[in-house]
Design a protein around this motif. Structure first.
Motif, PDB file in Angstrom:
ATOM      1  N   LYS A   1       8.216   8.926   7.328  1.00 30.12           N
ATOM      2  CA  LYS A   1       7.154   8.695   6.348  1.00 30.12           C
ATOM      3  C   LYS A   1       7.013   9.919   5.447  1.00 30.12           C
ATOM      4  O   LYS A   1       7.285  11.031   5.861  1.00 30.12           O
TER       5      LYS A   1
ATOM      6  N   ARG B   1       2.346   4.497  -3.101  1.00 37.09           N
ATOM      7  CA  ARG B   1       2.452   3.061  -2.886  1.00 37.09           C
ATOM      8  C   ARG B   1       3.728   2.541  -3.506  1.00 37.09           C
ATOM      9  O   ARG B   1       4.226   3.091  -4.490  1.00 37.09           O
TER      10      ARG B   1
ATOM     11  N   ASN C   1       8.617   0.845   2.492  1.00 34.22           N
ATOM     12  CA  ASN C   1       7.511  -0.007   2.942  1.00 34.22           C
ATOM     13  C   ASN C   1       6.178   0.724   2.831  1.00 34.22           C
ATOM     14  O   ASN C   1       6.084   1.897   3.201  1.00 34.22           O
ATOM     15  N   ASN C   2       5.172   0.013   2.379  1.00 38.65           N
ATOM     16  CA  ASN C   2       3.832   0.591   2.363  1.00 38.65           C
ATOM     17  C   ASN C   2       3.328   0.767   3.782  1.00 38.65           C
ATOM     18  O   ASN C   2       3.526  -0.110   4.645  1.00 38.65           O
ATOM     19  N   THR C   3       2.685   1.875   4.056  1.00 39.45           N
ATOM     20  CA  THR C   3       2.185   2.160   5.399  1.00 39.45           C
ATOM     21  C   THR C   3       1.060   3.191   5.285  1.00 39.45           C
ATOM     22  O   THR C   3       0.635   3.517   4.171  1.00 39.45           O
ATOM     23  N   THR C   4       0.576   3.676   6.422  1.00 35.94           N
ATOM     24  CA  THR C   4      -0.413   4.758   6.383  1.00 35.94           C
ATOM     25  C   THR C   4       0.073   5.897   7.275  1.00 35.94           C
ATOM     26  O   THR C   4       0.966   5.717   8.103  1.00 35.94           O
ATOM     27  N   ILE C   5      -0.537   7.046   7.098  1.00 34.42           N
ATOM     28  CA  ILE C   5      -0.125   8.197   7.891  1.00 34.42           C
ATOM     29  C   ILE C   5      -1.343   9.019   8.290  1.00 34.42           C
ATOM     30  O   ILE C   5      -2.319   9.120   7.544  1.00 34.42           O
TER      31      ILE C   5
ATOM     32  N   ILE D   1       4.259   5.569   1.814  1.00 32.94           N
ATOM     33  CA  ILE D   1       5.382   4.676   2.080  1.00 32.94           C
ATOM     34  C   ILE D   1       6.326   5.363   3.060  1.00 32.94           C
ATOM     35  O   ILE D   1       6.255   6.569   3.274  1.00 32.94           O
ATOM     36  N   ASP D   2       7.221   4.589   3.647  1.00 36.36           N
ATOM     37  CA  ASP D   2       8.243   5.199   4.497  1.00 36.36           C
ATOM     38  C   ASP D   2       9.567   5.266   3.727  1.00 36.36           C
ATOM     39  O   ASP D   2       9.647   4.865   2.568  1.00 36.36           O
TER      40      ASP D   2
ATOM     41  N   LYS E   1      -6.551   9.258   7.835  1.00 36.06           N
ATOM     42  CA  LYS E   1      -5.507   8.328   7.447  1.00 36.06           C
ATOM     43  C   LYS E   1      -5.357   8.255   5.925  1.00 36.06           C
ATOM     44  O   LYS E   1      -6.334   8.193   5.202  1.00 36.06           O
TER      45      LYS E   1
ATOM     46  N   LYS F   1      -2.769   6.553   2.660  1.00 36.86           N
ATOM     47  CA  LYS F   1      -1.755   5.569   2.287  1.00 36.86           C
ATOM     48  C   LYS F   1      -0.462   6.264   1.869  1.00 36.86           C
ATOM     49  O   LYS F   1      -0.480   7.256   1.159  1.00 36.86           O
TER      50      LYS F   1
END
Lengths: 360, 360, 360, 360
Positions: D101, C268, D318-322, D313-314, D309, D311
Motif C-alpha cells: 500500500k 484514490r 485498488n482503493n483501500t485504507t491504511i 490505493i495499493d 485510518k 484512504k
C-alpha cells in the motif's frame, strides 16, 4: 556536468560554431582585483590565430577579443568575464559540396549519430576554431597566476616533433619558440621543417606533431587525490583538445621501459633547498605537484581534412570518395601549442585556488 | 568538485587507507532493477587481489566485498550502493623504519607538502590499495552495461609490454589473458616474462608495463563535446590510476608519425553495415564513439618501492638513503589491468546514461 | 561548482552587469532538434522587461535577445546556445552620488566585503537585471518541455499578495494573469492594487509580494533523493532570485499547523486514473513528483532602493543617510513572476532529462 | 551531479536504508589537521537519536558512529572520512502488512513511479533515518569551523512552533534548548507542549513544527552570486530534509508584508564596529553574509505515518485504507533540529572554504 565547461573553481564555458556569427567564452571564478585588459588577452590570441604564415590555415581572422563583463575600471571583480570573438572570414561555400559526406577522421559521422543534426559549415562546433576561446580563458589564468605567484611562474609549449622530424628539445630556447612559425625550440631544425611541411602541403597531405609543455614556478602541494589528481586533470584537459590522441606526463609512456632505480627521481637537499636528481615524474607525484617543473606532452594526429582522395560514405549510406578543399592547416599540431599552454594554465590556476580552499 | 569521487551520472566515491580498518566505495546513480550480488562483484575483485602468484605482492587479502545498501531482494534500487572491504593483512611495522623518509617516486613528500600530515602506514591513502574500490565500482558498471547492451558488450585489458619485453598483441586471446598471471594476451610470451620478472625481483628492482584496453559492443554516439569527450574522460580516468604516466587513444602518440591518409580511418558500407577500414582513432572521433572497438592504452611506471638503495631526504631535510622492504609488486602494472577495465567500464556506463538524457 | 551556472544536465551560465555593454547567457545541455527562434524567446523576455507600465521601473530596455550559437536552420543542435542582450538605457549618473554609500537592504556592503571591489553602476552584477538572462534560459526550457511532453505542460506564475493586499487566488484566470500589469490572477483585485501601488510609489516607499507558481502536465517520477530532490532544487532555484526571502512547496510553512490527517493527501483510483484528494504536498513526495500539479510560492521583499531617507554608512565607515533616486520598481515582486516561471521550467526540464538518464 | 552527495568543497555522500545492515556517510574535503574522534561526533548523534523520550520514536538505536578512514593519530588527514552506523533495532515485520500500500504523504508511491522498485522496509532510503548520516557530517563541519573561526562560532536550532502551539522565541535560552525533549527555547512552554503532544499521539495523529536556526560568529563575505548564494544553498539544504515544506531566511515570507523602510536593515558604525539596526535579512544580503547572525527557519509537516485510518490505493491500483502501526515520531519536526543545525554547519563550512579559494 561539463559538456562545454572546463574547471572546478576557475571555470570557463565556451560556445560558438566555426561559421556562426561569433564564438566566445565565459570565465567564472577568476579571483578579483587582477588587472586585465583586452590587450593583455590579445597577445595570447595572436599566437594562435590562423593566417599568420604559409604553414597554417589561410583563413583570415583577426581574433579580436572583446570583454563584455566582469572587469571594472581595469580590474576583475570576481564576477563572470564574458568574451566574444566575431567570425570574420567564414567561407561556408567550401563546405557545400561535402555537407552530405562524412570526412574520414572527422567527427561528422559521430556528431550525426549522437545528435541527429549537425551544423556542417566549417565543421560547426567540432571545429578547432573553438580553441580560440580556450586561449582567451587560458590568458586570464596565466595573468592571474603571474599576479599571484609572480613572474617566476611560466608556461611554455613547443612543437618537439613535426611529423617524422624530431628536433633537439634540450635546447629549449624560449625566445626562439616565440619567434618561428612552428613554435620549435631549436633554431637549427627550422629550415628543414619548412621544407618538409611545404612538401606535405603540396602533396595534398598532412602530418602530425608532438607538443611539449613546461610550467615552472609551480609551488609544491597542488593537486588532489584521487580523482582530481593534477596529472589526471592535465591528461583530461589536453586530450580534450581537437585531434589529440596521446598524453604523457614527464617520461610518460617511456617510463614503462625504465627500471625502478632509473625511474624514481632521487631527492637531495643542498644549500637549504630540496632538489630532485631527475624529473621522470614530470613534477607530479601521487597526483600532487612536487615543486619541480611540470612537464607534459601530447600528440596531435595529422589534419583529417586533406586534398588527397579518401574513401567514405554519404549520409544516405552510399559508398563514395571525398577530397577536402578549403583552407586547412597542413599540421594542426602547430597551432595547438598556445592551446596546450592555455589548458595547462587553467588547470594550474584551478588547483592553486582549490589548494587555498582545502589546505592553507 | 571530485577529490575522491569519479563520474557524472554514474558516480562512485572511494575511501580508506591501506592500513586502516577497511576501504570501500559508494556507487551512486546505478540504474535500478539490475540483478546484483556480492558474488557477481567478487569475480572482478579476485582478478585484482594480491598474493595470487609469486609475481605480485605477497600481502594476503581476500578482498571480500560486502554490500551494505542499495540492493533489495537481489536487485539494485537506484539508491547508493555502499561496499566495504576489510583490510586483513596490513603489516604496519614494515613502515616504521621509513616513516620519516620520503620514498623517491612516491607521494610521501607531496602529500606532506599538501596536507601537512600523512598516514605513512602502507602509504595510507596514496596506496594502490584504493584501486580495489575502483574494481568494485567497475564491476557494477560492467554488469549494468551487460544488462543494458547485452552480452556483446565487453571490456578486456591485457599487459602488452612488460618492462623491456613486448608480446604479440595481435593474438589477443581472451581465455589466455584470463588464465596467466600477467594478463598477457599471447601464450608464447609467458615463459620469458616469468623469468624476466623473477630476475627483476631477485635483483631488488622493478619494472614498468603497458596495458591495452579494448571495449567492444559500444554503440555509436557516446561522448560529448567539448569537455566531456569520451577520450578526454578516458584519459583522465586512466591517468588517475596509481603510477600511470601516459595514455593513448587508438594509435595514440604514434599518430604523430602518420600522414593524413594513413591516419584517418576510411569508411565503407557493405551489406547494410557501416565499417571502417582501420581503427587509428581507437573508436572515438571528435570525442564521440563511432561504433568501432574503443581502444586505449596506458603506461605504468616501475614500482617505486624497491629494495635497492636510493638517495633521499628525511622529514627534517637531512640527506639519507632508503631501501624499501615489505611486500611489493615487482611490476604494479600487472594488477592495473582489472583497474583499467574498471575505469573504462565506469566511463562507458556514465556516457551511456548521459546520452540517454541528452539525445534519445 | 556553480557560482554563475545553474542546473545539472540542462545548465545555463549567466554573465553581465547592469550597466555594462550587455548581459547574456549560455545554455548547455539543451536537447537537439528542438525548433527555436529569437522570436520564440522574445515572447518571454517581453513579459519581464521594464518600462511596460507605470508600476515598474521606467528604464527603457527592449531586451532583444540575439542567438549567437547552438541553433542551425531553426533547430537546436545540442551544442551551447549563447544569447546576448545589449544594455541600451543604462544611466550610470544616477549612481554617482551613492557610489560610496551602502544602500541598506542591498548587497553593496557584502559584495565589497567579499571581493574588495565592486561595480557600483546600477548595482553591477547584483542587479536584478541579471534575471533577464534567466528568462531567456527558461524560455528555452519551456519550449523544450512543450516539445517533449506536449501542450498539456504548462508553468504559470502569479502575484497572489501585493504588500498588504491579498487576492482570491482560487480564481486563477490565466488569461487575466497574462493581461494585467501585476500578473494578478483575480480581475477584481486589480483596481485596488493599482491605487495601492501608486500611493506607495508616491510616498517614496516600496512593498513586497508573494508569487505562486503552478506547473501542470509534469509526469510522476521526476526528482531524486536525497540531495537532488525536486523540492530542494526548486527551493534553491527560487531563493536564488534577487530579493527572495522565503519559499514554500504546496502548503509550505502552514503545513506546520495541520494534523497528520489534514496534511497527507489521500489517494484514490477512479476510472483508471490515480487521483489525490488534496494537494498539500504541492505535487512532490519524498523529493519526487507525484503527477499532481507542482505548486510553489515565494516571497519577495520590498525594493530596497527607495526615496525615503535611511541611515547607513559610507565606504570609509562614516555614519550618513541615503535616499535612492533613479528608476526603481516600487515592487520588484511583480517582475519576479516570469523569472520564477523560468527557474521552475529549468528545474523541471533538468529533472526530466536526469530521469531519462537514470531510470527509463 | 549530486543525488546523494551534498556540498561543493566540503562534501558528504550518504548511503543506507532504514532496515539495511547499516547506514553511513563519506565526508570529503574536510581540512586536514583538525582534531577529531568518534566521541566528538557522538555528542551530536545523541541529540538526534530516537528513543530518548516518550515524545519521539521508540525505536532503540544507539547510533554509535565508527570512523573507518581519514583520521590518523586523532587528526583529520584531508582524505575522505568514512563513517558507519549500524542499524540495531529494525523491525521489518511492522512493514509487512503495508508493503503493498502507498502511505499518503509518503514517498512510497513516487519512489515506485521513479525506480520501478523500492525497499519498503522502514521506508528504505526514503526514511528519515538517513538524517543520522547528515548529523555525523554536520558534526565534523561544526568542529572544523570551531577550530578555524574559534569558539565564537555557534549554530543553534530550536523548535519555535509545535503544531498549533507557539512559544516565546525571544527567550532563546540555549541551555534550556539542550535540556528539554522538544529543543524548545522557552522553559515556560514545555509543560503545555508535553500535554499537547501526548494527546496527539494518543489520538493516533501527528503534528508539524517550525524550527529556527541561528548561526553566530560567521564572518562577512561568505556566499557567492548568483547560483551559489548562501541563502539559496541554505534553502536547498533545509528543503532536502525529510518532510520540510517551507524555508525562510530572516523575516522570510513575512517580508512581503513590510514596507521598504521597515524591511531594509539600517547600518551604523559605533565604537569602530559596524552594526545593523535590525536583522530582517537574516544576515544575508545579495547571497553573501553580512557579519550579522545568520537566521533561517523551516517548517516540517506532520508525520505521515499515523494510526488513524486514511484512504489510499495499493500497488495494483485498488482503493483501500491504511493505518500505520510501528514506532513513529508524533512530530518529526523535533528530531529535525540537530539535522537542521548539521545542514547549516555544512553549508557554512563549504562557503568558508570556497571563499578562501576565491577571495582571500
Amino acid at each position: 556536468m561539463s559538456f562545454n565547461t572546463f574547471g572546478k573553481i576557475f571555470r570557463f564555458t565556451t560556445w560558438g560554431e566555426s561559421h556562426g556569427p561569433a564564438i566566445g567564452c565565459v570565465v567564472d571564478g577568476c579571483p578579483p582585483n587582477i588587472s586585465l585588459s583586452e590587450k593583455d588577452i590579445q597577445v595570447f590570441m595572436d599566437r594562435r590565430k590562423p593566417g599568420k604564415s604559409k604553414f597554417t590555415s589561410q583563413r583570415k581572422e583577426s581574433d579580436k577579443v572583446q570583454i563584455l563583463s566582469g572587469v571594472f575600471e581595469g580590474k576583475t571583480t570576481g564576477t563572470p568575464i564574458s568574451m566574444i570573438i566575431y567570425n570574420r572570414d567564414a567561407k561556408s561555400r567550401d563546405y557545400e559540396t561535402i555537407k552530405n559526406k562524412f570526412r574520414p577522421g572527422h567527427a561528422d559521422f559521430t556528431y550525426l549519430m549522437k545528435y541527429g543534426i549537425r551544423d556542417y559549415r566549417g565543421g560547426g562546433r567540432q571545429s578547432a576554431r573553438e580553441t580560440a576561446s580556450r586561449v582567451a580563458a587560458g590568458a586570464i589564468a596565466k595573468i592571474a597566476l603571474e599576479k599571484i605567484i609572480g613572474r617566476k611562474f611560466k608556461v611554455v609549449g613547443a612543437v618537439i616533433q613535426l611529423g617524422l622530424l624530431s628536433c633537439n628539445k634540450n635546447v629549449w630556447n624560449e625566445k626562439e619558440i616565440r619567434k618561428n612559425p612552428f613554435f620549435c625550440p631549436d633554431k637549427k631544425s627550422i629550415k628543414l621543417w619548412e621544407k618538409y611541411l611545404l612538401s606535405i602541403r603540396k602533396a595534398g597531405s598532412s602530418c602530425g606533431a608532438i607538443i611539449e609543455l613546461r610550467a615552472s614556478g609551480v609551488p609544491a602541494g597542488l593537486g588532489a587525490p584521487i580523482y582530481s589528481k593534477l596529472d589526471s586533470d592535465l591528461a583530461g584537459a589536453l586530450m580534450s583538445i581537437n585531434a589529440v590522441k596521446g598524453v604523457n606526463i614527464g617520461t610518460g609512456m617511456s617510463s614503462a621501459f625504465l627500471s625502478g632505480e632509473e625511474n624514481s627521481d632521487e631527492i637531495r637537499k643542498a644549500k637549504g633547498k630540496i632538489n630532485f636528481n631527475s624529473n621522470n615524474a614530470g613534477g607530479i607525484l601521487g597526483g600532487i605537484s612536487s615543486g619541480q617543473e611540470i612537464v607534459a606532452s601530447f600528440a596531435v594526429k595529422p589534419t583529417s581534412s586533406i586534398l588527397n582522395k579518401r574513401k567514405t560514405i554519404d549520409k544516405k549510406g552510399n559508398n563514395t570518395t571525398i577530397s577536402v578543399k578549403g583552407r586547412h592547416d597542413p599540421c594542426v599540431g602547430i597551432r595547438a601549442v598556445p592551446v596546450g599552454e592555455a589548458m595547462m594554465s587553467c588547470v594550474l590556476l584551478d588547483h592553486f585556488l582549490l589548494n587555498k580552499a582545502q589546505c592553507k
